[in-house]
Motif scaffolding. Structure first.
Motif, PDB file in Angstrom:
ATOM      1  N   UNK A 105       0.940  -1.005   0.461  1.00 14.23           N
ATOM      2  CA  UNK A 105       0.196   0.169   0.034  1.00 14.23           C
ATOM      3  C   UNK A 105       0.650   1.244  -0.057  1.00 14.23           C
ATOM      4  N   UNK A 106       1.633   1.039   0.362  1.00 16.08           N
ATOM      5  CA  UNK A 106       2.442   1.970   0.772  1.00 16.08           C
ATOM      6  C   UNK A 106       3.496   2.768  -0.764  1.00 16.08           C
ATOM      7  N   UNK A 107       3.876   1.269  -0.833  1.00 20.39           N
ATOM      8  CA  UNK A 107       4.020   0.940  -2.695  1.00 20.39           C
ATOM      9  C   UNK A 107       3.425   1.948  -3.716  1.00 20.39           C
ATOM     10  N   UNK A 108       1.456   1.976  -3.034  1.00 20.66           N
ATOM     11  CA  UNK A 108       1.421   2.060  -4.118  1.00 20.66           C
ATOM     12  C   UNK A 108       1.401   3.980  -3.719  1.00 20.66           C
ATOM     13  N   UNK A 109       1.063   3.738  -2.620  1.00 22.61           N
ATOM     14  CA  UNK A 109       0.395   5.179  -2.854  1.00 22.61           C
ATOM     15  C   UNK A 109       2.054   6.312  -2.905  1.00 22.61           C
ATOM     16  N   UNK A 111       3.891   5.862  -5.099  1.00 22.78           N
ATOM     17  CA  UNK A 111       4.184   5.929  -6.891  1.00 22.78           C
ATOM     18  C   UNK A 111       2.747   7.112  -8.038  1.00 22.78           C
ATOM     19  N   UNK A 112       0.986   6.927  -6.661  1.00 20.10           N
ATOM     20  CA  UNK A 112       1.148   8.091  -6.911  1.00 20.10           C
ATOM     21  C   UNK A 112       0.851   9.597  -6.336  1.00 20.10           C
ATOM     22  N   UNK A 113       1.033   8.725  -6.139  1.00 19.38           N
ATOM     23  CA  UNK A 113       2.357  10.516  -4.874  1.00 19.38           C
ATOM     24  C   UNK A 113       2.686  11.228  -5.824  1.00 19.38           C
ATOM     25  N   UNK A 114       3.860  10.430  -6.618  1.00 18.95           N
ATOM     26  CA  UNK A 114       4.509  10.643  -7.850  1.00 18.95           C
ATOM     27  C   UNK A 114       3.924  11.527  -9.121  1.00 18.95           C
ATOM     28  N   UNK A 115       2.153  10.537  -9.515  1.00 23.30           N
ATOM     29  CA  UNK A 115       2.027  11.480 -10.334  1.00 23.30           C
ATOM     30  C   UNK A 115       0.617  12.822 -10.033  1.00 23.30           C
ATOM     31  N   UNK A 119      -2.281  12.720  -1.709  1.00 18.05           N
ATOM     32  CA  UNK A 119      -2.061  13.916  -0.637  1.00 18.05           C
ATOM     33  C   UNK A 119      -0.781  13.363  -0.325  1.00 18.05           C
ATOM     34  N   UNK A 120      -0.134  14.253   0.257  1.00 19.05           N
ATOM     35  CA  UNK A 120       1.107  13.776   0.929  1.00 19.05           C
ATOM     36  C   UNK A 120       0.212  12.952   2.278  1.00 19.05           C
ATOM     37  N   UNK A 121      -0.612  13.334   3.169  1.00 19.06           N
ATOM     38  CA  UNK A 121      -1.262  13.368   4.535  1.00 19.06           C
ATOM     39  C   UNK A 121      -1.785  11.482   4.318  1.00 19.06           C
ATOM     40  N   UNK A 122      -2.340  10.725   2.780  1.00 17.10           N
ATOM     41  CA  UNK A 122      -2.458   9.712   2.409  1.00 17.10           C
ATOM     42  C   UNK A 122      -1.471   8.550   2.848  1.00 17.10           C
ATOM     43  N   UNK A 123      -0.012   9.796   2.683  1.00 23.38           N
ATOM     44  CA  UNK A 123       1.453   8.734   2.094  1.00 23.38           C
ATOM     45  C   UNK A 123       1.530   8.724   3.354  1.00 23.38           C
ATOM     46  N   UNK A 124       1.867  10.253   4.154  1.00 24.28           N
ATOM     47  CA  UNK A 124       1.843   9.545   5.383  1.00 24.28           C
ATOM     48  C   UNK A 124       1.305   8.884   6.416  1.00 24.28           C
ATOM     49  N   UNK A 125       0.069   8.380   6.551  1.00 23.75           N
ATOM     50  CA  UNK A 125      -0.792   7.486   6.958  1.00 23.75           C
ATOM     51  C   UNK A 125      -0.168   6.071   6.266  1.00 23.75           C
ATOM     52  N   UNK A 126      -0.282   5.704   5.195  1.00 22.39           N
ATOM     53  CA  UNK A 126       0.368   4.828   4.741  1.00 22.39           C
ATOM     54  C   UNK A 126       1.635   4.330   5.603  1.00 22.39           C
ATOM     55  N   UNK A 127       2.645   5.393   5.637  1.00 23.67           N
ATOM     56  CA  UNK A 127       3.945   5.028   6.126  1.00 23.67           C
ATOM     57  C   UNK A 127       3.686   4.497   7.801  1.00 23.67           C
TER      58      UNK A 127
END
Length: 177
Positions: A105-109, A111-115, A119-127
């Motif tokens: 899930x973190x890798x997916x977010x 990849x989505x963040x790079x595109x 959002x950064x907050x979604x990535x941080x929640x996944x992290x």
């Protein structure tokens, strides 16, 4: 003249009879005398294996039973630890699977963040979820490694209880003289 005597003869004399051998026997354990044999009086002949005295075995029997239960409890504790170890191994497997999912899930977010699709907050929640899964896995692994140390301690307690039980049984045997 001297003649041979085949029938034997009686000799009357005054004096005191002194035994050939007199043995003093003492108890190896303490307690109240429960039984004293008639053979235990002075002047009687005894042979090996004859019961002369018996010390009240009640306290020693209770001690043996208590220690038998202690050995059983130690064995149950080891069995319980085996079950706990098996359960913890299963939990470790589940935690590893959870960590793999969180990493995916973190890798997916990422990849989505790079595109710019996440959002950064979604990535941080996944992290954060990944870190929580990693923390949970590490806690379970630590718990699993402590089980080996606990097993050693429980086995030592069981051996100590067995040794104490052997001593208690020996003391119980020593109540008979």
């Amino acid at each position: 003249p001297v003649q041979a005597c085949r029938d034997g003869f009686l000799l009357h004399a005054d004096g005191q009879v002194i035994p050939y051998r007199e043995i003093t026997k003492s108890a190896q354990v303490g307690g109240r005398i429960a039984m004293k044999s008639e053979l235990a009086r002075a002047g009687n002949y005894v042979t090996k294996g004859q019961l002369l005295f018996e010390i009240d075995p009640s306290d020693y029997e209770l001690d043996v039973r208590r220690l038998q239960e202690s050995v059983k409890q130690a064995g149950s504790s080891v069995e319980e630890l085996d079950i706990e170890e098996a359960n913890t191994k299963e939990l470790v497997d589940l935690a590893e699977q959870q960590l793999e999912l969180q990493r995916a899930e973190l890798a997916r977010f990422q990849g989505l963040r790079q595109k710019n699709a996440a959002s950064t907050s979604q990535y941080e929640r996944a992290r954060q979820s990944e870190l929580q899964s990693l923390n949970s896995l590490q806690s379970l692994k630590n718990q699993l490694s402590l089980i080996g140390t606990r097993r050693t301690r429980l086995l030592q307690q069981k051996e100590s209880a067995i040794t104490s039980l052997d001593l208690a049984m020996l003391n119980l045997e020593r109540t008979k003289i």
